[in-house]
Motif scaffolding. Sequence first.
Motif, mmCIF file in Angstrom:
data_model
loop_
_atom_site.group_PDB
_atom_site.id
_atom_site.type_symbol
_atom_site.label_atom_id
_atom_site.label_comp_id
_atom_site.label_asym_id
_atom_site.label_seq_id
_atom_site.Cartn_x
_atom_site.Cartn_y
_atom_site.Cartn_z
ATOM 1 N N TRP A 141 56.668 25.723 27.128
ATOM 2 C CA TRP A 141 56.539 26.937 27.946
ATOM 3 C C TRP A 141 56.266 26.571 29.405
ATOM 4 O O TRP A 141 56.883 27.109 30.320
ATOM 5 C CB TRP A 141 55.423 27.799 27.378
ATOM 6 C CG TRP A 141 55.184 29.078 28.107
ATOM 7 C CD1 TRP A 141 54.159 29.355 28.959
ATOM 8 C CD2 TRP A 141 55.986 30.269 28.054
ATOM 9 N NE1 TRP A 141 54.259 30.647 29.434
ATOM 10 C CE2 TRP A 141 55.371 31.228 28.906
ATOM 11 C CE3 TRP A 141 57.154 30.613 27.374
ATOM 12 C CZ2 TRP A 141 55.899 32.507 29.093
ATOM 13 C CZ3 TRP A 141 57.674 31.886 27.557
ATOM 14 C CH2 TRP A 141 57.051 32.808 28.404
ATOM 15 N N ASP A 160 58.965 26.674 32.694
ATOM 16 C CA ASP A 160 58.647 27.357 33.947
ATOM 17 C C ASP A 160 58.726 26.399 35.131
ATOM 18 O O ASP A 160 59.113 26.797 36.232
ATOM 19 C CB ASP A 160 57.249 27.980 33.864
ATOM 20 C CG ASP A 160 57.095 29.142 34.827
ATOM 21 O OD1 ASP A 160 57.806 30.154 34.660
ATOM 22 O OD2 ASP A 160 56.267 29.048 35.764
ATOM 23 N N CYS A 175 62.211 30.219 25.232
ATOM 24 C CA CYS A 175 61.216 30.191 26.315
ATOM 25 C C CYS A 175 61.789 30.781 27.598
ATOM 26 O O CYS A 175 61.119 31.550 28.300
ATOM 27 C CB CYS A 175 60.737 28.764 26.557
ATOM 28 S SG CYS A 175 59.594 28.130 25.320
ATOM 29 N N SER A 206 60.479 34.166 29.426
ATOM 30 C CA SER A 206 60.077 34.093 30.828
ATOM 31 C C SER A 206 60.723 35.208 31.629
ATOM 32 O O SER A 206 60.070 35.861 32.459
ATOM 33 C CB SER A 206 60.463 32.735 31.416
ATOM 34 O OG SER A 206 60.275 32.705 32.820
ATOM 35 N N TYR A 253 59.007 38.466 30.934
ATOM 36 C CA TYR A 253 57.782 38.559 31.727
ATOM 37 C C TYR A 253 58.100 38.956 33.168
ATOM 38 O O TYR A 253 57.440 39.828 33.759
ATOM 39 C CB TYR A 253 57.046 37.217 31.704
ATOM 40 C CG TYR A 253 55.845 37.160 32.625
ATOM 41 C CD1 TYR A 253 54.583 37.523 32.166
ATOM 42 C CD2 TYR A 253 55.965 36.761 33.958
ATOM 43 C CE1 TYR A 253 53.479 37.490 33.010
ATOM 44 C CE2 TYR A 253 54.883 36.725 34.808
ATOM 45 C CZ TYR A 253 53.630 37.085 34.329
ATOM 46 O OH TYR A 253 52.548 37.058 35.178
ATOM 47 N N VAL A 267 56.765 32.524 35.584
ATOM 48 C CA VAL A 267 55.538 33.028 34.960
ATOM 49 C C VAL A 267 54.318 32.586 35.756
ATOM 50 O O VAL A 267 53.393 33.358 35.982
ATOM 51 C CB VAL A 267 55.441 32.549 33.504
ATOM 52 C CG1 VAL A 267 54.099 32.954 32.888
ATOM 53 C CG2 VAL A 267 56.599 33.116 32.681
#
Length: 308
Positions: A114, A118, A184, A188, A191, A235
Amino acid sequence: MTLIEMFQDVWHDSGLDALWQALSPWLALDERQMIFVVATPVFIGVFLWEYLRIRHDPVRVDARESLRNFLLGAGYQTTELLFAGVISFPVFALAYHHRLFDIPLNWATAALLWVLTDFCFYWFHRGSHRVRWLWAAHVTHHSSERMNFSTAMRQNATSIFNGGWLVYVPLALIGFNPVWIGVCYALSLVYQFFIHTTLVGRLHPWIEWVFNTPSHHRVHHARNPDYIDRNYGGVFIVFDRLFGTFTEERDDEPVEYGITRPVYSRSLIVNWCHEYRDMFRDMARRGPAGQRIKHLWKPPEWRRDGNR
């Protein structure tokens, strides 16, 4: 081993094949696309809630533009659906076939992936602002002069062809299954949908220090000179803090949204392609071939005559 066999190896090793067969036998989608399909009704509902709050403020929302934003997003999802499997996934499968390690899926490795996803997004996003070829696709997302949840859906249907996704391939080479990487990445983006709003002010300082928030992302969408090309995080905002690209939203400098060379068009094609047109027009100008081709990787503001 053939490419198809590598593809099957990646698919079955993900541990999600049985679940996938149960949930979506009627769709030609991977897990990443399935997340977007499930999330889209949520996005529409959240936008409608926001729209009812700000519908009387034309500075913050315009119904026709918002509809166009969702259509732009639909175009993006369509090309991803049609071409990701034949353009990007074979590359990930090849990298995973030659992986350096066999990384199992557990809570620790999921958390690590994760963060690493990012981290890759930060550099992909930063490159999308500083490399004109990548900016030609990303500019669509920034060309609106309003900031609301529909702006998050304002995407470019050409993105899959630009190759920016290559920044995630090293994760597969390390040993992370491409299916997990895709999940993932999709989560992301889910989000990030929720940080495209003016209705949320600054959050608790600790949240603002670690995570990308609506306040940080409003800065990212600004064309104010002090705000341009800042806050690239997905994120997390910590990578911007580490690499010197963080700027805080200031009360004494209200955000002005949009791009420095606005394009006012209702055409989806124009919204997707105007920067490609301008880039190739600049490349067509007379001059040495070595200088012409630099327009592909130089920043969007770069000019051969030295002007910006």
